[in-house]
Design a protein around this motif. Structure first.
Motif, PDB file in Angstrom:
ATOM      1  N   LEU A 360      34.668  63.026  38.758  1.00 24.64           N
ATOM      2  CA  LEU A 360      34.207  64.337  38.305  1.00 24.64           C
ATOM      3  C   LEU A 360      34.684  65.440  39.237  1.00 24.64           C
ATOM      4  N   ASP A 361      34.915  66.623  38.676  1.00 22.98           N
ATOM      5  CA  ASP A 361      35.331  67.771  39.475  1.00 22.98           C
ATOM      6  C   ASP A 361      34.183  68.368  40.275  1.00 22.98           C
ATOM      7  N   GLU A 362      32.964  68.258  39.764  1.00 27.29           N
ATOM      8  CA  GLU A 362      31.794  68.853  40.389  1.00 27.29           C
ATOM      9  C   GLU A 362      30.651  67.840  40.407  1.00 27.29           C
ATOM     10  N   PRO A 363      29.685  68.020  41.308  1.00 26.55           N
ATOM     11  CA  PRO A 363      28.479  67.190  41.241  1.00 26.55           C
ATOM     12  C   PRO A 363      27.792  67.354  39.891  1.00 26.55           C
ATOM     13  N   ASP A 364      27.201  66.270  39.397  1.00 27.44           N
ATOM     14  CA  ASP A 364      26.494  66.358  38.111  1.00 27.44           C
ATOM     15  C   ASP A 364      25.021  66.024  38.220  1.00 27.44           C
ATOM     16  N   ILE A 365      24.530  65.698  39.434  1.00 25.60           N
ATOM     17  CA  ILE A 365      23.094  65.491  39.626  1.00 25.60           C
ATOM     18  C   ILE A 365      22.649  66.195  40.910  1.00 25.60           C
ATOM     19  N   GLN A 366      21.381  66.539  40.947  1.00 24.04           N
ATOM     20  CA  GLN A 366      20.777  67.161  42.131  1.00 24.04           C
ATOM     21  C   GLN A 366      19.564  66.348  42.556  1.00 24.04           C
ATOM     22  N   LEU A 367      19.373  66.219  43.867  1.00 23.04           N
ATOM     23  CA  LEU A 367      18.214  65.517  44.429  1.00 23.04           C
ATOM     24  C   LEU A 367      17.342  66.506  45.191  1.00 23.04           C
ATOM     25  N   HIS A 368      16.022  66.337  45.059  1.00 20.92           N
ATOM     26  CA  HIS A 368      15.041  67.028  45.890  1.00 20.92           C
ATOM     27  C   HIS A 368      14.163  65.953  46.528  1.00 20.92           C
ATOM     28  N   PHE A 369      14.265  65.779  47.846  1.00 22.83           N
ATOM     29  CA  PHE A 369      13.424  64.804  48.544  1.00 22.83           C
ATOM     30  C   PHE A 369      12.153  65.483  49.046  1.00 22.83           C
ATOM     31  N   LEU A 370      11.020  64.803  48.880  1.00 21.77           N
ATOM     32  CA  LEU A 370       9.739  65.339  49.331  1.00 21.77           C
ATOM     33  C   LEU A 370       9.011  64.297  50.181  1.00 21.77           C
ATOM     34  N   PRO A 371       8.519  64.675  51.346  1.00 16.59           N
ATOM     35  CA  PRO A 371       7.715  63.763  52.164  1.00 16.59           C
ATOM     36  C   PRO A 371       6.279  63.703  51.650  1.00 16.59           C
ATOM     37  N   ALA A 372       6.158  63.497  50.362  1.00 21.10           N
ATOM     38  CA  ALA A 372       4.852  63.514  49.689  1.00 21.10           C
ATOM     39  C   ALA A 372       4.979  62.804  48.352  1.00 21.10           C
ATOM     40  N   LEU A 373       3.855  62.342  47.831  1.00 22.63           N
ATOM     41  CA  LEU A 373       3.806  61.741  46.499  1.00 22.63           C
ATOM     42  C   LEU A 373       3.487  62.842  45.493  1.00 22.63           C
ATOM     43  N   VAL A 374       4.521  63.511  45.023  1.00 20.82           N
ATOM     44  CA  VAL A 374       4.347  64.587  44.045  1.00 20.82           C
ATOM     45  C   VAL A 374       4.633  64.019  42.663  1.00 20.82           C
ATOM     46  N   ASP A 375       3.591  63.932  41.852  1.00 14.49           N
ATOM     47  CA  ASP A 375       3.665  63.231  40.581  1.00 14.49           C
ATOM     48  C   ASP A 375       3.135  64.121  39.469  1.00 14.49           C
ATOM     49  N   ASP A 376       3.889  64.229  38.365  1.00  9.93           N
ATOM     50  CA  ASP A 376       3.463  65.001  37.200  1.00  9.93           C
ATOM     51  C   ASP A 376       3.084  66.425  37.601  1.00  9.93           C
ATOM     52  N   HIS A 377       4.025  67.099  38.274  1.00  9.06           N
ATOM     53  CA  HIS A 377       3.841  68.488  38.700  1.00  9.06           C
ATOM     54  C   HIS A 377       2.684  68.647  39.690  1.00  9.06           C
ATOM     55  N   GLY A 378       2.356  67.580  40.395  1.00  4.02           N
ATOM     56  CA  GLY A 378       1.241  67.620  41.335  1.00  4.02           C
ATOM     57  C   GLY A 378      -0.119  67.432  40.696  1.00  4.02           C
ATOM     58  N   ARG A 379      -0.133  67.175  39.387  1.00  8.42           N
ATOM     59  CA  ARG A 379      -1.419  67.039  38.685  1.00  8.42           C
ATOM     60  C   ARG A 379      -2.025  65.650  38.842  1.00  8.42           C
ATOM     61  N   LYS A 380      -1.200  64.640  39.119  1.00 10.60           N
ATOM     62  CA  LYS A 380      -1.707  63.294  39.371  1.00 10.60           C
ATOM     63  C   LYS A 380      -1.784  63.087  40.876  1.00 10.60           C
ATOM     64  N   LYS A 381      -2.961  62.767  41.360  1.00 11.41           N
ATOM     65  CA  LYS A 381      -3.186  62.626  42.791  1.00 11.41           C
ATOM     66  C   LYS A 381      -3.131  61.156  43.202  1.00 11.41           C
ATOM     67  N   HIS A 382      -2.485  60.893  44.345  1.00  9.94           N
ATOM     68  CA  HIS A 382      -2.404  59.544  44.891  1.00  9.94           C
ATOM     69  C   HIS A 382      -2.947  59.566  46.313  1.00  9.94           C
ATOM     70  N   LEU A 383      -3.907  58.716  46.592  1.00 12.73           N
ATOM     71  CA  LEU A 383      -4.437  58.609  47.942  1.00 12.73           C
ATOM     72  C   LEU A 383      -3.432  57.889  48.836  1.00 12.73           C
ATOM     73  N   ARG A 395      24.055  69.776  34.380  1.00 14.72           N
ATOM     74  CA  ARG A 395      24.570  70.517  33.222  1.00 14.72           C
ATOM     75  C   ARG A 395      24.297  69.720  31.956  1.00 14.72           C
ATOM     76  N   PRO A 396      23.040  69.695  31.510  1.00 15.67           N
ATOM     77  CA  PRO A 396      22.682  68.871  30.355  1.00 15.67           C
ATOM     78  C   PRO A 396      23.377  69.350  29.088  1.00 15.67           C
ATOM     79  N   LYS A 397      23.648  68.402  28.213  1.00 15.92           N
ATOM     80  CA  LYS A 397      24.252  68.734  26.924  1.00 15.92           C
ATOM     81  C   LYS A 397      23.199  69.016  25.852  1.00 15.92           C
ATOM     82  N   SER A 398      21.970  68.619  26.093  1.00 14.20           N
ATOM     83  CA  SER A 398      20.891  68.849  25.121  1.00 14.20           C
ATOM     84  C   SER A 398      20.606  70.343  25.006  1.00 14.20           C
TER      85      SER A 398
END
Length: 539
Positions: A360-383, A395-398
């Protein structure tokens, strides 16, 4: 800046009325009001940005889910996500989504903007927009070929970096992934720390950067808690805006132009409520058609995100655990006294841009690493302790739509991103998830690695795809619903004027013909800067 409470039905007459005090609207209000001979009115549906949680970078994780500064939209049931309704948080305060986002400063690649120009957005190539990125920017590292200093928007390195973010980068090095110190420089590919829109360790939203410094100008009126209901027309000429404040309908008149900066969901909604949009759709809701524009609300694009989550054996994670509780008070003191420490973290400190196929000419995915359990927009809590990594297809085609669910201006629009409507998006997302699994299995994580949530780490492709359909959702980058272009079907021309009517423009993320490869706040601010110049050129 005059703050109007809206006594009486007619607020007044201005040269420009801007609807929406988000990332682009704040830029427009500040730039247009630099001319002392011009009167500008800025309408914002939400309250002022007074909450300390807005200005504390880590504060966004503590906002209650019912906070009035978030529109809290939902999508229609998504056919390719098991019929789930996705969640769509959007900012509802001065600064808009720049007041509640993770502050990551990303522009995309030069190819993103060159493709805009190739698609008919004349004047929006990378060479055309780079000066506006630099004009907006106050880069704390200093100026160079790609960066500017002295602009309103402070862009800085993180003042705090969680030890787990460094572990993530060590894992990337073990996989021989390239390191990148500047995703907005000569190349985007690689992993590294994100730069953020922060000033002295505090959030630098579009309101902080642009609107607050303009407060002393007598020619700028900002009306908060003012929900726009429709654009007013005399024939096909926009003359003002009707809005609701304190339970009463009020109007404001525009001598020159009305400018919609309400975002990718509400700018098309407001156009349709005002009679500009697909004629049959408007008539079905009993709305008189001012201009039949079939593609208003079409072309919705967004970054669908999938998250890999793992438990951890470490005291460094952010979340519902004893270690976090013990660290909080010292962190609060460090933040208040020096603008330093844990509370200056944007949580998504590290990440990167990678290719699922080396050709590929360009990256096609992006990563965001978090030092936390962030689930469902932060709405699901994990102890307990854990970490997570988000992956999205750049660059989605949808393509989806925004339409009217009701002619009631207070009703939310019908948002259908049509996530995974194109199978290519699913294939790329699954490949990206496998890269995250490899990162988490690298030796750097071995000493702290715990159980993986939701999906067994040895799961086959069928199980992975099933988990994507069960949990994937937006990472908050909707664009494209009022695209600009040179063809007559484009709702806007390249100067951002609404086709079929006069004295009406849209200036926000909805104008993008295609989604850029990355977070969309910086490009939206750029659009505000260039849009202000286009408006002044016409004047």
């Amino acid at each position: 800046m005059k703050n109007a409470n809206g006594a009486g039905s007619q607020i007044g007459e201005f040269d420009y009325v801007v609807v929406g005090a988000g990332s682009a609207g704040c830029v427009l209000a500040a730039r247009l009001s630099e001319d002392s001979g011009v009167r500008v009115c800025l309408l914002e549906a939400g309250p002022p940005d007074k909450s300390p949680l807005i200005h504390t970078p880590l504060g966004f994780i503590f906002f209650p889910k019912t906070a009035p500064i978030n529109w809290r939209f939902d999508t229609t049931p998504q056919k390719h996500l098991n019929g789930r309704c996705g969640h769509q948080p959007r900012g509802r305060t001065l600064g808009g989504s720049s007041s509640i986002n993770a502050m990551i400063y990303i522009r995309g690649t030069p190819g993103d903007y060159d493709r805009w120009a190739q698609l008919g957005a004349t004047g929006w190539s990378y060479a055309d927009v780079l000066p506006y990125f630099k004009k907006a920017e106050d880069q704390q590292r200093g100026a160079n070929e790609w960066h500017g200093v002295g602009g309103p928007l402070t862009v800085s390195d993180l003042r705090y970096k969680n030890p787990l973010s460094e572990t993530f980068l060590q894992a990337a090095a073990e996989l021989q992934l390239p390191f990148n110190d500047d995703f907005n420089g000569p190349k985007q590919e690689g992993v590294g720390y994100y730069q953020v829109t922060q000033r002295n360790g505090r959030r630098c939203s579009a309101a902080v950067a642009y609107l607050h410094p303009a407060r002393s100008r007598p020619n700028l009126t900002v009306i908060s808690d003012a929900h726009a209901e429709r654009v007013l027309f005399d024939g096909r000429r926009a003359t003002g805006v009707r809005f609701r404040a304190n339970g009463a309908a009020r109007t404001v008149t525009a001598r020159r132009e009305v400018i919609l900066s309400a975002g990718a969901f509400q700018s098309p909604q407001l156009l349709m409520l005002s009679g500009v949009g697909p004629g049959a759709h408007l008539r079905a809701h009993g709305i008189e058609v001012v201009a039949d524009s079939p593609e208003v609300g079409a072309n919705l694009q967004d970054h669908l995100d999938y998250t890999v989550l793992r438990k951890a054996k470490t005291p460094h994670t952010v979340g519902l655990n004893l270690s976090m509780a013990l660290r909080f008070v010292p962190a609060l003191i460090a933040f208040k006294k020096r603008g330093e420490g844990l509370l200056t973290s944007n949580l998504a400190e590290a990440g990167g841009f990678l290719k699922t196929d080396p050709s590929l000419d360009e990256p096609d995915i992006q990563l965001h690493f978090l030092p936390a359990l962030v689930d469902d927009h932060g709405r699901k809590k994990h102890l307990g302790a854990g970490y997570s990594c988000h992956v999205c297809v750049l660059r989605p085609k949808s393509r989806g739509t925004v339409s009217l669910a009701s002619p009631d201006p207070t009703a939310p629009p019908a948002i259908d991103p049509n996530f995974l409507g194109d199978e290519d998006d699913l294939r790329r997302l699954a490949k990206g998830a496998r890269i995250v699994h490899r990162l988490f299995d690298a030796p750097a994580f071995a000493a702290i690695d715990g159980a993986q949530l939701y999906l067994d780490r040895n799961a086959d492709d069928a199980a992975l795809i099933a988990d994507i359909r069960a949990r994937a959702d937006t990472i908050y980058h909707p664009v494209g619903t009022c695209r600009m272009g040179s063809d007559e079907r484009a709702p806007l021309d390249p100067a951002l004027r609404v086709r079929g009517v006069e004295r009406l423009r849209v200036v926000d993320a909805s104008v993008m013909p295609t989604l850029i490869g990355g977070n969309t706040n910086a490009p939206t601010i750029m659009i505000g800067e260039k849009g202000a110049d286009l408006i002044r050129a016409d004047a």
